[in-house]
Design an enzyme around this catalytic site. Structure first.
Site, mmCIF file in Angstrom:
data_model
loop_
_atom_site.group_PDB
_atom_site.id
_atom_site.type_symbol
_atom_site.label_atom_id
_atom_site.label_comp_id
_atom_site.label_asym_id
_atom_site.label_seq_id
_atom_site.Cartn_x
_atom_site.Cartn_y
_atom_site.Cartn_z
ATOM 1 N N GLN A 1 2.069 4.756 -6.619
ATOM 2 C CA GLN A 1 2.936 5.872 -7.028
ATOM 3 C C GLN A 1 4.407 5.548 -6.770
ATOM 4 O OE1 GLN A 1 0.158 6.182 -5.222
ATOM 5 N NE2 GLN A 1 -0.922 8.089 -5.622
ATOM 6 N N ASP B 1 1.000 16.933 1.427
ATOM 7 C CA ASP B 1 -0.084 17.611 0.707
ATOM 8 C C ASP B 1 -0.563 18.828 1.458
ATOM 9 O OD1 ASP B 1 -0.167 14.695 -0.298
ATOM 10 O OD2 ASP B 1 -1.185 15.938 -1.781
HETATM 11 O O1 MRU Z 1 -2.553 11.047 -4.573
HETATM 12 P P1 MRU Z 1 -1.287 11.706 -4.981
HETATM 13 O O2 MRU Z 1 -0.435 10.863 -5.871
HETATM 14 O O3 MRU Z 1 -1.503 13.090 -5.521
HETATM 15 O O4 MRU Z 1 -0.468 11.887 -3.612
HETATM 16 C C1 MRU Z 1 0.753 12.552 -3.643
HETATM 17 C C2 MRU Z 1 1.437 12.591 -2.326
HETATM 18 O O5 MRU Z 1 0.951 12.131 -1.330
HETATM 19 C C3 MRU Z 1 2.760 13.317 -2.282
HETATM 20 O O6 MRU Z 1 3.595 12.773 -1.312
HETATM 21 C C4 MRU Z 1 2.519 14.793 -1.945
HETATM 22 O O7 MRU Z 1 1.560 15.343 -2.789
HETATM 23 C C5 MRU Z 1 3.756 15.598 -2.017
HETATM 24 S S1 MRU Z 1 4.326 15.799 -3.662
HETATM 25 C C6 MRU Z 1 5.714 16.753 -3.644
#
Ligand code: MRU
Length: 356
Positions: free
Chosen positions: A195, A236
């Site tokens: 990401q 999250d």
């Molecule tokens: O697995 P993902 O890409 O959904 O993980 C996303 C994250 O860990 C982000 O840092 C988190 O959701 C915060 S988004 C504002």
């Protein structure tokens, strides 16, 4: 600013983030099952964005329901709630969105079923609009921690793509830039789904914020050389005692920050704070399939066939590593976070004062 998700003519359009930055493709979701598939397969990801998607998924589900009473309508909405809740367990935002939609419907129980279906669409769109405003406020409270000439480390993607727009961890960067501060960002690539490399680097380049991409295991070496001044990440699910669940690798970043005396900030909209959980040990951690680790983009194998894999999608950073949690209501010390659960709390007293 790139649009992550949108309600268009009775359908949900989501940007397929699994294809970024190679291709910019929107997927049209006609029903909640497609939305759930998109959340599971990471077409849409990031805690606030999947909360918005869940709300829109419920609005889609509602349009299909035939019922002659409010009770039957709610009963028939339950399978959609259950399916969306079962997609990804760590981010609290899906539960938050389902709870908000249920409460909203309860408050409109005297309306006709047809009217309910219409106002539900408006409520889902409102959640999206509110999210952008919330992120902007996070940016205003968070920009004080970025100083002229700083280098900011971030992990995973907590940018526009992970939200309705503006991002959470990126919001302080956008506001600091508006304030005329010059700074740069280091993005951890964020194995195994990348990401940081695919999304954060792309987004920041689009915004013309100077960004340098590193492998996850480079952060410690750069901190030791004095090349990182602060870290800002998203979350999250952050819980009562200030423990923070975020993308796997966040915990390592936080421990490294502490070792090097570098402040570690978490940008957390209130929708990502779960006051019902006392400590981070109680947060469910999603484990994903082995192919994300053994293959690149599901195609090129990089590990021996049959090797045993652990693929934890998230980790929990204990509150003692967190310098401050930046919300839309202000920045708070993690130990003060639980006070926010009380609507009568004196936030002015608890807030880390905004420096001009
Ligand atoms: O697995 P993902 O890409 O959904 O993980 C996303 C994250 O860990 C982000 O840092 C988190 O959701 C915060 S988004 C504002």
């Amino acid at each position: 600013m790139v649009k992550t998700i949108e309600w268009v003519d009775g359908k949900v359009h989501m940007l397929d983030q699994s294809r970024l930055p190679i291709e910019v493709v929107y997927i049209e979701c006609k029903d909640y099952l497609k939305v759930a598939e998109g959340i599971k397969k990471l077409w849409i990801r990031g805690a606030p964005a999947i909360g918005i998607a869940a709300a829109m998924g419920l609005a889609l589900a509602a349009q299909e329901i035939k019922a002659d009473s409010f009770e039957l309508f709610m009963k028939r909405l339950e399978p959609a709630c259950d399916t969306l809740l079962a997609t990804r367990p760590t981010a609290v935002n899906i539960q938050w969105a389902v709870d908000r939609i249920r409460a909203f419907l309860e408050n409109h129980r005297d309306e006709s079923i047809e009217k309910l279906k219409g106002v539900l669409i408006e409520e889902a769109k409102k959640i999206l609009e509110e999210d952008v405003a919330i992120n902007r406020s996070i940016g205003i409270w968070g920009a004080q921690f970025i100083h002229e000439g700083d280098t900011v480390l971030t992990h995973c993607n907590a940018g526009s793509l992970a939200t309705g727009g503006y991002g959470t961890a990126t919001a302080p960067m956008l506001v600091a830039r508006e304030q005329g501060k010059k700074f740069s960002v280091i993005a951890d690539e964020t194995r195994p789904v990348l990401q940081g490399a695919r999304l954060t680097a792309w987004e920041l380049m689009e915004e013309k914020i100077p960004v340098t991409l590193i492998t996850d295991n480079t952060a410690g070496a750069l901190m030791k050389r004095g090349e990182i001044n602060l870290a800002i990440v998203g979350t999250d699910r952050t819980v009562r005692n200030g423990d923070v669940a975020n993308k796997i690798g966040t915990y390592s970043v936080a421990v490294l920050c502490k070792e090097h005396g570098i402040p570690f900030y978490v940008a957390a909209p209130l929708s990502s704070i779960d006051f019902s959980i006392q400590s981070g040990d109680q947060i469910p951690i999603e484990e994903r399939g082995p192919e994300e680790v053994t293959h690149i983009f599901g195609k090129c194998r990089i590990a021996p066939e049959g090797v045993k894999v652990r693929n934890l999608a998230f980790d929990v950073t204990p509150a003692r590593y967190v310098t401050a949690i930046i919300t839309e209501k202000g920045a708070f010390r993690p130990e003060d976070l639980k006070e926010l659960a009380d609507p009568r709390a004196d936030l002015e007293r608890l807030k880390i004062q905004l420096k001009q």
